[in-house]
Every structure is written in structure tokens, then in C-alpha cells.
Design a protein around this motif. Sequence first.
Motif, short mmCIF file in Angstrom:
data_model
loop_
_atom_site.label_atom_id
_atom_site.label_comp_id
_atom_site.label_asym_id
_atom_site.label_seq_id
_atom_site.Cartn_x
_atom_site.Cartn_y
_atom_site.Cartn_z
N VAL A 1 -0.07 -5.45 -9.55
CA VAL A 1 -1.21 -5.70 -8.68
C VAL A 1 -0.94 -6.99 -7.92
O VAL A 1 -0.70 -8.04 -8.53
CB VAL A 1 -2.53 -5.82 -9.47
N ILE A 2 -0.97 -6.91 -6.60
CA ILE A 2 -0.77 -8.10 -5.76
C ILE A 2 -2.14 -8.66 -5.43
O ILE A 2 -2.93 -8.05 -4.71
CB ILE A 2 -0.02 -7.75 -4.46
N LEU A 3 -2.43 -9.83 -5.98
CA LEU A 3 -3.74 -10.47 -5.79
C LEU A 3 -3.72 -11.37 -4.56
O LEU A 3 -2.90 -12.28 -4.46
CB LEU A 3 -4.10 -11.29 -7.03
N ASP A 4 -4.64 -11.11 -3.66
CA ASP A 4 -4.84 -11.95 -2.47
C ASP A 4 -6.23 -12.56 -2.60
O ASP A 4 -7.23 -11.95 -2.22
CB ASP A 4 -4.72 -11.10 -1.21
N ASN A 5 -6.30 -13.77 -3.14
CA ASN A 5 -7.59 -14.40 -3.46
C ASN A 5 -8.04 -15.28 -2.29
O ASN A 5 -7.44 -16.30 -2.00
CB ASN A 5 -7.47 -15.24 -4.73
N LYS B 1 0.82 -1.20 0.00
CA LYS B 1 0.00 0.00 0.00
C LYS B 1 0.86 1.26 0.00
O LYS B 1 0.48 2.29 -0.59
CB LYS B 1 -0.92 -0.01 1.22
N ALA B 2 2.01 1.18 0.65
CA ALA B 2 2.89 2.34 0.73
C ALA B 2 3.55 2.66 -0.61
O ALA B 2 3.98 3.79 -0.85
CB ALA B 2 3.96 2.11 1.79
N ASP B 3 3.61 1.66 -1.49
CA ASP B 3 4.21 1.85 -2.81
C ASP B 3 3.10 2.25 -3.79
O ASP B 3 2.26 1.43 -4.16
CB ASP B 3 4.89 0.56 -3.26
N THR B 4 3.09 3.50 -4.22
CA THR B 4 1.99 4.00 -5.05
C THR B 4 1.96 3.37 -6.45
O THR B 4 0.97 3.50 -7.16
CB THR B 4 2.10 5.53 -5.21
N SER B 5 3.03 2.69 -6.83
CA SER B 5 3.04 2.03 -8.13
C SER B 5 2.42 0.64 -8.08
O SER B 5 2.20 0.01 -9.11
CB SER B 5 4.48 1.92 -8.66
N LYS B 6 2.13 0.16 -6.87
CA LYS B 6 1.55 -1.16 -6.69
C LYS B 6 0.15 -1.05 -6.10
O LYS B 6 -0.21 -0.03 -5.51
CB LYS B 6 2.43 -2.03 -5.80
N LEU B 7 -0.63 -2.10 -6.26
CA LEU B 7 -2.00 -2.11 -5.75
C LEU B 7 -2.27 -3.45 -5.07
O LEU B 7 -2.04 -4.51 -5.67
CB LEU B 7 -2.99 -1.90 -6.89
N TYR B 8 -2.75 -3.40 -3.83
CA TYR B 8 -3.09 -4.61 -3.09
C TYR B 8 -4.58 -4.90 -3.27
O TYR B 8 -5.43 -4.15 -2.82
CB TYR B 8 -2.74 -4.45 -1.61
#
Length: 319
Positions: free
Chosen positions: A137-141, A92-99
Amino acid sequence: MKLVKEKQENDLAMHAIKIESIEVSEAIEATDSEEEIAERAEKEQKETESVHPVEDSKESFDEELTLTTAFQESIEEQLLNELQLVPPEEIKADTSKLYYLALGDSLTRGIGDEEQKNGYTKRLVEKIVQSTDVSEVILDNRGKRGRRSDQLLDLVKKGHYDYELKNAELITLTIGGNDIMKVVKKDLFELKREVFDKELEEFKKRYNQILAEIRVENPEVPIIVVGLYNPFSVITDEITEFESIITEWNDTIETTSSKYQNACFVDIQDLFDENANLVYHSDFFHPNGYGYTIMTERIISMMKACHIEDSTSGLIFSD
């Protein structure tokens, strides 16, 4: 008024039985704890061995299948989330990534997807990376086949997902199909409208509670709520009463979610009517790869229409 006409009973019965067979894992209470799954499976095995003779081959085979399914789902979940090594708060702290946290049932899990893209979830991930400024995008399914709204609500209320919800930057939710199937399986040939209406009232309360609990943990996260479709339209186009029931449940999901800011309802009912677009898996219940693809397209379209925003980066999709 009965929903199933006498001449349709055999087809519907066979379809429901096939669903029951393919969804054998629903016999195991849907939770996310691998230890609880293993303990429950071991307990069920011991109980079966003590009550039923060993020579009862059918029940022995059914128990083996249940245990095998439990083990497979445990391994699948490990593989699905094996790249989830970075803590969500760092993502979340990395604006280039999305949780991205995916909650729900077999649709979120991606059951039926022969392309092995975890249904709509991984397809949505691919589209976000391709079409936005998000680099990863980090996918947590956390989808589970057979999961009902009461089970998901129980997990959320017990704080099972508190950490994930606090840090999520996008949430999708599919729930409700198994609530309806619970009614169908309970009394296949005595289905009455009032039974579904009664269940709908309880479902509405649970659905609202699920969204409320999410908002307690994360007031701003975008929530994409995906509607239901009629899986019986693939075998007959005459069960119009059941179609109206699905519509009513979808209306309830839409109305309930509309009370929450940055929540977006996605209607997919028309995508699966009568299998006109060959969207079903071979079980004729879950979507196939193409079915999940057009689901994803509809989700993206509605995210644009709803102006869904990530709290750190603004609009996820722009027109």
C-alpha cells in the motif's frame, strides 16, 4: 444557554489555552505548498520585527516557535512521502498494489502518536497488507494539523489534488474538529448552542461539496469518512451539552456521506469519552498510539460492515 458552568471555566480555559499552545502551527494557513509556507512565515517574521521592538522577548519567542513549527512540518511532509516516487497511475495499474490517499487534519497527520506510525494511516496500511491480497500500500498522507473544512474545500476546488484523486484507490477523510474549535476559541466563555448550530449548517454544505468534488474526479474510489470526538470529556464529564453538539455534527457527517456510493462513516466518539481507555496523548487533545490503534480497528470493522470495495479487486476486507 451557556455550555460551560462557572465552576468549570478555569479547567476548560486552561485546557483550551494548552491546546492553543500545542496547535501553534494553526496560525499558519493550512496549505500543502512548502513554498507558500516558507513565504508566509518570512512575511510574518518581517511584519513582527517592524511592529514590535526586538526586546519584546515573548513575542520574539512565539514567532521563532511558529517559524520552527512551519519548518518542521515541511520536513515531516517530505519524510512522510519520501517513498512516493512511483507515479500514482503506475501504482493503480499494478493490481497487487494500492494507492491510498489520506486527507484531513491532525488526526490524519497522526499528531500525538508516540509510536511514530502517522496515527491511524500507517496502521491501516499495515492491516491491509497483513489481511488482504494487496502486497503493498502506497500511503500519500496529505493531512495537516489545524486544517478546517473551508481550507480543504478550497484546495479541492482549485484542483490541488486532482491528480491524486483521479488515481486514488482508497481515500480516508478526517475533517470538522477544527471547525468546532474555531467556535470554541473565538468566545470561550460565551459559548451558545445557536452559534454551533449556525456553523454546522455551513459545515454541512462544505462537507457535501468536498465529497462531491472527490466524486467528480473519481466516481468509484472508496471514501472512509471518520467522525469526531469530544476532547473536553477528558477534563470533565459534566459538559453534556458539548457532547450532544459532537453527536449532532457526527450525525451530519454520516447523513451527508450516506448519499455517496462506496462511502463509509466511522463513528469514533465513544472511543474517547472520559479517557477511560487512556487513549489521549499528553496534550489531552490528540490520541496517543493506543488511541490511534483502536481508531484503526474501528475503521477496519466499519469497512467490512460497509462492504467497501476497491474497483479493481473487489472487497478490500472480507469477513
